[in-house]
Design a protein around this motif. Structure first.
Motif, PDB file in Angstrom:
ATOM      1  N   MET A   1       0.886  -1.424  -0.020  1.00  0.00           N
ATOM      2  CA  MET A   1      -0.017   0.001  -0.112  1.00  0.00           C
ATOM      3  C   MET A   1       0.667   1.179  -0.098  1.00  0.00           C
ATOM      4  O   MET A   1       1.643   1.339   0.915  1.00  0.00           O
ATOM      5  CB  MET A   1      -0.975   0.048   1.332  1.00  0.00           C
ATOM      6  CG  MET A   1      -2.294  -0.569   0.852  1.00  0.00           C
ATOM      7  SD  MET A   1      -3.465  -0.128   2.375  1.00  0.00           S
ATOM      8  CE  MET A   1      -3.089  -1.298   3.514  1.00  0.00           C
ATOM      9  N   THR A   5      -2.963   6.043  -0.004  1.00  0.00           N
ATOM     10  CA  THR A   5      -3.998   5.114   0.384  1.00  0.00           C
ATOM     11  C   THR A   5      -4.195   4.969   1.926  1.00  0.00           C
ATOM     12  O   THR A   5      -5.238   4.889   2.539  1.00  0.00           O
ATOM     13  CB  THR A   5      -3.615   3.569  -0.287  1.00  0.00           C
ATOM     14  OG1 THR A   5      -3.660   3.819  -1.464  1.00  0.00           O
ATOM     15  CG2 THR A   5      -5.066   2.762  -0.025  1.00  0.00           C
ATOM     16  N   GLN A  60      -6.724  -2.552  -1.506  1.00  0.00           N
ATOM     17  CA  GLN A  60      -6.708  -0.911  -0.823  1.00  0.00           C
ATOM     18  C   GLN A  60      -8.219  -0.418  -0.926  1.00  0.00           C
ATOM     19  O   GLN A  60      -9.029  -0.155  -0.040  1.00  0.00           O
ATOM     20  CB  GLN A  60      -5.879   0.091  -1.399  1.00  0.00           C
ATOM     21  CG  GLN A  60      -4.607  -0.085  -1.588  1.00  0.00           C
ATOM     22  CD  GLN A  60      -3.635  -1.235  -2.342  1.00  0.00           C
ATOM     23  OE1 GLN A  60      -4.634  -1.964  -2.996  1.00  0.00           O
ATOM     24  NE2 GLN A  60      -2.363  -0.790  -2.621  1.00  0.00           N
ATOM     25  N   ASP A  61      -8.834  -1.096  -2.289  1.00  0.00           N
ATOM     26  CA  ASP A  61     -10.167  -0.782  -2.446  1.00  0.00           C
ATOM     27  C   ASP A  61     -11.203  -1.390  -1.646  1.00  0.00           C
ATOM     28  O   ASP A  61     -12.045  -0.931  -0.945  1.00  0.00           O
ATOM     29  CB  ASP A  61     -10.496  -1.181  -3.895  1.00  0.00           C
ATOM     30  CG  ASP A  61      -9.648  -0.325  -4.899  1.00  0.00           C
ATOM     31  OD1 ASP A  61      -9.172   0.679  -4.814  1.00  0.00           O
ATOM     32  OD2 ASP A  61      -9.670  -1.055  -5.992  1.00  0.00           O
ATOM     33  N   VAL A  64     -10.787   0.300   2.045  1.00  0.00           N
ATOM     34  CA  VAL A  64     -11.487   1.858   1.853  1.00  0.00           C
ATOM     35  C   VAL A  64     -12.997   1.443   1.868  1.00  0.00           C
ATOM     36  O   VAL A  64     -13.898   2.287   2.536  1.00  0.00           O
ATOM     37  CB  VAL A  64     -11.007   2.629   0.650  1.00  0.00           C
ATOM     38  CG1 VAL A  64     -12.095   3.784   0.362  1.00  0.00           C
ATOM     39  CG2 VAL A  64      -9.666   3.199   0.957  1.00  0.00           C
TER      40      VAL A  64
END
Length: 147
Positions: A1, A5, A60-61, A64
């Protein structure tokens, strides 16, 4: 990451914690009507679904998406608390309310209050009208009352 982010995730988590703290701290005495309360959950859940349905999402998506889910269900309250008027996780304390007026329209009781940053309104069910009037008259912290 990467660092951007991590900063986004940290920012979202800080917002989650602050909004949850505000919701816990300010218990509603009289719950108002929020006619747009369904929009925020639909937008956030839609964002998460679209992200997961895309073919090339990353870890990461997912993180989040999970961090943003609490925002869909908090911060959508309106009403009167012990400290003032609560509108979308922001409490306008009694000392900052310059004046307020009330009216009844379409089986709803509407309180419009004026502050130094403008005028806002909070809508309640008409059946709570008398209780709200009594509560606002007892509250000595309101400076002016327009009837």
């Amino acid at each position: 990451m990467d660092i951007s982010t991590i900063l986004i995730i940290a920012f979202i988590l800080i917002i989650d914690i602050v909004l949850i703290g505000i919701d816990i701290k300010n218990k509603l005495i009289f719950k108002g009507i929020n006619k747009y309360k369904i929009i925020m959950p639909i937008l956030v859940v839609g964002f998460v679904v679209v992200t997961f349905l895309s073919n090339n999402y990353r870890l990461q998506d997912i993180i989040v998406g999970i961090a943003i889910l609490p925002l869909a269900f908090i911060g959508n309250k309106r009403g009167i608390t012990e400290n003032g008027f609560l509108v979308n996780s922001y409490v306008m304390i009694w000392d900052r309310v310059e004046s307020f007026s009330s009216e009844e329209k379409d089986n709803k009781y509407i309180i419009k209050y004026k502050t130094n940053i403008g005028q806002k309104k909070v809508t309640f069910k008409a059946e709570n009208k008398e209780e709200i009037k009594k509560y606002l008259q007892v509250t000595k912290r309101i400076k002016y009352i327009i009837k």
